[in-house]
Scaffold this motif. Structure first.
Motif, PDB file in Angstrom:
ATOM      1  N   VAL A  30      56.905 -39.181  -5.699  1.00  0.00           N
ATOM      2  CA  VAL A  30      55.899 -38.417  -6.451  1.00  0.00           C
ATOM      3  C   VAL A  30      55.883 -36.968  -5.976  1.00  0.00           C
ATOM      4  O   VAL A  30      55.868 -36.036  -6.790  1.00  0.00           O
ATOM      5  N   VAL A  31      55.916 -36.767  -4.664  1.00  0.00           N
ATOM      6  CA  VAL A  31      55.907 -35.402  -4.129  1.00  0.00           C
ATOM      7  C   VAL A  31      57.188 -34.677  -4.529  1.00  0.00           C
ATOM      8  O   VAL A  31      57.158 -33.509  -4.921  1.00  0.00           O
ATOM      9  N   MET A  32      58.312 -35.360  -4.465  1.00  0.00           N
ATOM     10  CA  MET A  32      59.585 -34.726  -4.812  1.00  0.00           C
ATOM     11  C   MET A  32      59.683 -34.367  -6.291  1.00  0.00           C
ATOM     12  O   MET A  32      60.359 -33.415  -6.654  1.00  0.00           O
ATOM     13  N   ASP A  33      58.998 -35.111  -7.146  1.00  0.00           N
ATOM     14  CA  ASP A  33      59.086 -34.885  -8.592  1.00  0.00           C
ATOM     15  C   ASP A  33      58.267 -33.697  -9.070  1.00  0.00           C
ATOM     16  O   ASP A  33      58.353 -33.321 -10.235  1.00  0.00           O
ATOM     17  N   SER A  34      57.474 -33.106  -8.207  1.00  0.00           N
ATOM     18  CA  SER A  34      56.612 -31.985  -8.590  1.00  0.00           C
ATOM     19  C   SER A  34      56.804 -30.828  -7.625  1.00  0.00           C
ATOM     20  O   SER A  34      57.235 -31.027  -6.487  1.00  0.00           O
ATOM     21  N   THR A  35      56.432 -29.651  -8.079  1.00  0.00           N
ATOM     22  CA  THR A  35      56.453 -28.500  -7.179  1.00  0.00           C
ATOM     23  C   THR A  35      55.408 -28.698  -6.086  1.00  0.00           C
ATOM     24  O   THR A  35      55.693 -28.535  -4.907  1.00  0.00           O
ATOM     25  N   GLU A  36      54.202 -29.063  -6.482  1.00  0.00           N
ATOM     26  CA  GLU A  36      53.110 -29.383  -5.567  1.00  0.00           C
ATOM     27  C   GLU A  36      52.250 -30.471  -6.201  1.00  0.00           C
ATOM     28  O   GLU A  36      52.095 -30.495  -7.423  1.00  0.00           O
TER      29      GLU A  36
END
Length: 102
Positions: A30-36
């Motif tokens: 989840v963290v990797m899929d978004s900028t923040e």
């Protein structure tokens, strides 16, 4: 955990990051899929409780796989923590695990 790509993580360090749990991997994804992302977004995406999401985010932060940025909430109601991935560290962890599995 080693800084960036200067030194590959040991197998022990790489295993500690993922902790062998599907929940830790889902949080990292989840963290990797978004900028923040915020903890609320992690909770919504994974179905984890606030405590579980916080536990995994803290462990990933301590391992150096993610970073945090604190800011004041836009409505002035306290602070918000934004989480982002350290892709270089994550790739080094992946490479370490891969080298021991192939």
């Amino acid at each position: 955990m080693p800084d960036g790509l200067n030194e590959a993580p040991s197998l022990e360090e790489a295993c500690a990051v993922v902790s062998g749990t599907p929940a830790r991997i889902r949080v990292l994804r989840v963290v990797m899929d978004s900028t923040e992302v915020t903890a609320n977004e992690v909770m919504a995406s994974t179905g984890l409780s606030r405590n579980a999401a916080g536990h995994h985010l803290s462990a990933l932060l301590e391992a150096g796989a993610i970073r945090q940025r604190r800011t004041t909430h836009s409505r002035g109601a306290g602070s918000v923590i934004y989480w982002s991935a350290d892709v270089d560290v994550i790739h080094a962890i992946r490479d370490t695990l891969s080298s021991h599995l192939t």
